[in-house]
Write a protein that holds these residues in place. Structure first.
Motif, PDB file in Angstrom:
ATOM      1  N   TYR A 290       0.834  -1.180   0.000  1.00 41.08           N
ATOM      2  CA  TYR A 290       0.000   0.000   0.000  1.00 41.08           C
ATOM      3  C   TYR A 290       0.883   1.249   0.000  1.00 41.08           C
ATOM      4  O   TYR A 290       1.979   1.246   0.544  1.00 41.08           O
ATOM      5  CB  TYR A 290      -0.892   0.038   1.244  1.00 41.08           C
TER       6      TYR A 290
ATOM      7  N   TYR B 121       1.234   4.868   1.614  1.00 43.83           N
ATOM      8  CA  TYR B 121       0.773   5.671   2.743  1.00 43.83           C
ATOM      9  C   TYR B 121       1.437   7.047   2.685  1.00 43.83           C
ATOM     10  O   TYR B 121       2.603   7.168   2.301  1.00 43.83           O
ATOM     11  CB  TYR B 121       1.167   5.024   4.075  1.00 43.83           C
TER      12      TYR B 121
ATOM     13  N   GLY C  69       5.328  -6.120   7.175  1.00 48.80           N
ATOM     14  CA  GLY C  69       4.684  -4.814   7.109  1.00 48.80           C
ATOM     15  C   GLY C  69       5.073  -3.823   8.168  1.00 48.80           C
ATOM     16  O   GLY C  69       4.543  -2.718   8.189  1.00 48.80           O
ATOM     17  N   ASN C  70       5.960  -4.188   9.061  1.00 47.19           N
ATOM     18  CA  ASN C  70       6.349  -3.218  10.073  1.00 47.19           C
ATOM     19  C   ASN C  70       7.701  -2.606   9.783  1.00 47.19           C
ATOM     20  O   ASN C  70       8.130  -1.724  10.488  1.00 47.19           O
ATOM     21  CB  ASN C  70       6.368  -3.868  11.444  1.00 47.19           C
ATOM     22  N   LYS C  71       8.395  -3.083   8.778  1.00 46.54           N
ATOM     23  CA  LYS C  71       9.706  -2.532   8.438  1.00 46.54           C
ATOM     24  C   LYS C  71       9.506  -1.410   7.437  1.00 46.54           C
ATOM     25  O   LYS C  71       9.732  -1.583   6.246  1.00 46.54           O
ATOM     26  CB  LYS C  71      10.606  -3.617   7.881  1.00 46.54           C
ATOM     27  N   LEU C  72       9.076  -0.297   7.943  1.00 48.76           N
ATOM     28  CA  LEU C  72       8.800   0.836   7.072  1.00 48.76           C
ATOM     29  C   LEU C  72      10.058   1.635   6.822  1.00 48.76           C
ATOM     30  O   LEU C  72      10.892   1.783   7.709  1.00 48.76           O
ATOM     31  CB  LEU C  72       7.738   1.736   7.701  1.00 48.76           C
TER      32      LEU C  72
ATOM     33  N   ARG D  78       3.936   0.160   2.307  1.00 45.95           N
ATOM     34  CA  ARG D  78       3.869  -0.814   3.390  1.00 45.95           C
ATOM     35  C   ARG D  78       3.313  -2.134   2.882  1.00 45.95           C
ATOM     36  O   ARG D  78       2.250  -2.183   2.278  1.00 45.95           O
ATOM     37  CB  ARG D  78       2.989  -0.289   4.529  1.00 45.95           C
ATOM     38  N   ASP D  79       4.078  -3.193   3.165  1.00 47.11           N
ATOM     39  CA  ASP D  79       3.654  -4.535   2.796  1.00 47.11           C
ATOM     40  C   ASP D  79       2.379  -4.894   3.551  1.00 47.11           C
ATOM     41  O   ASP D  79       2.244  -4.582   4.725  1.00 47.11           O
ATOM     42  CB  ASP D  79       4.768  -5.515   3.157  1.00 47.11           C
ATOM     43  N   SER D  80       1.448  -5.543   2.868  1.00 49.86           N
ATOM     44  CA  SER D  80       0.189  -5.881   3.517  1.00 49.86           C
ATOM     45  C   SER D  80       0.258  -7.200   4.270  1.00 49.86           C
ATOM     46  O   SER D  80      -0.691  -7.590   4.937  1.00 49.86           O
ATOM     47  CB  SER D  80      -0.938  -5.941   2.482  1.00 49.86           C
ATOM     48  N   PHE D  81       1.403  -7.879   4.184  1.00 53.79           N
ATOM     49  CA  PHE D  81       1.503  -9.171   4.836  1.00 53.79           C
ATOM     50  C   PHE D  81       2.162  -9.067   6.212  1.00 53.79           C
ATOM     51  O   PHE D  81       3.121  -8.330   6.389  1.00 53.79           O
ATOM     52  CB  PHE D  81       2.299 -10.156   3.965  1.00 53.79           C
ATOM     53  N   THR D  82       1.656  -9.811   7.135  1.00 54.66           N
ATOM     54  CA  THR D  82       2.194  -9.847   8.488  1.00 54.66           C
ATOM     55  C   THR D  82       3.664 -10.243   8.462  1.00 54.66           C
ATOM     56  O   THR D  82       4.065 -11.128   7.714  1.00 54.66           O
ATOM     57  CB  THR D  82       1.413 -10.863   9.343  1.00 54.66           C
ATOM     58  N   GLY D  83       4.443  -9.572   9.306  1.00 53.60           N
ATOM     59  CA  GLY D  83       5.868  -9.870   9.395  1.00 53.60           C
ATOM     60  C   GLY D  83       6.700  -8.901   8.598  1.00 53.60           C
ATOM     61  O   GLY D  83       7.708  -8.408   9.067  1.00 53.60           O
TER      62      GLY D  83
END
Lengths: 113, 114
Positions: free
Chosen positions: A32, A34, A98-101, A91-96
């Motif tokens: 996505y 943002y 998606g927090n490494k922005l 941002r990656d939509s997949f868990t794991g």
């Protein structure tokens, strides 16, 4: 996450539309786009996000090109209070993943009278 | 809702001292993360957590420790402060990545190490 490229600074007259571009040519299908902004030294503030369709909310509009390699944030009637640094991130939509922005240096928007 | 709360707002340390930067959120977010911001630079990820009991390193983890014993809290520990850690620290939280998961940021802790 894909990297983004933004111009370092832009000026806009108060009351006019501010169009902030962002290039994200390596974006993948599950990422996505943002947009955030940071006013002075406050914490970044969420503005809007999208996947492939254009989006609009009370703050701004987001136009994403058909190939998704670039986008534009539009502030329709910029005011002095919109002076801030604007960050475009993906941002990656997949868990794991998606927090490494990755926040780049953003675009410093200056709204003037 | 208070959102993301960071304490303290300002802190001055001497080289070698230790301290903990506090971060709490009341939105039941699973994801929490710590960033640092240096003059003229964007935010750089230090550590992040995808849920209670789970943490992982970000881009610049050296010199920092984290733990996540509850969903609400995600403290950042400086074990032996160095002048290079002078920075503004931001904590953020969100739902897991997906359609509607923007990050919510605190207002930062301004740390000076002399």
């Amino acid at each position: 996450d894909a990297k983004t490229t933004q111009p370092p600074s832009m000026d806009c007259a108060e009351g006019r539309a501010a169009n902030l571009p962002c290039n994200h040519s390596t974006i993948s299908g599950n990422e996505y786009v943002y947009w955030y902004r940071q006013i002075h030294s406050q914490g970044p503030q969420y503005i809007i996000h999208g996947l492939k369709n254009n989006e609009t909310n009370e703050m701004a509009s987001l136009i994403i090109t058909e190939d998704r390699k670039s986008s534009t944030l539009i502030l329709p009637h910029a005011t002095l209070r919109d002076t801030a640094v604007y960050y475009c991130i993906v941002r990656d939509s997949f868990t794991g993943g998606g927090n490494k922005l990755t926040f780049g240096t953003g675009t410093q928007l200056k709204v003037e009278l | 809702n208070a959102g993301v709360t960071q304490t303290p707002k300002f802190q001055v340390l001497k080289t070698g001292q230790s301290m903990t930067l506090q971060c709490a959120q009341d939105m039941n977010h699973e994801y929490m993360s710590w960033y640092r911001q240096d003059p003229g630079m964007g935010l750089r990820l230090i550590h992040y957590s995808v849920g209670a009991g789970i943490t992982d390193q970000g881009e610049v983890p050296n010199g920092y420790n984290v733990s996540r014993s509850t969903t609400e809290d995600f403290p950042l520990r400086l074990l032996s402060a160095a002048p290079s850690q002078t920075s503004v620290y931001f904590c953020a939280s969100s739902y897991p990545p997906g359609h509607n998961s923007p990050l919510h940021f605190g207002n930062g802790t301004r740390l000076t190490v002399t």
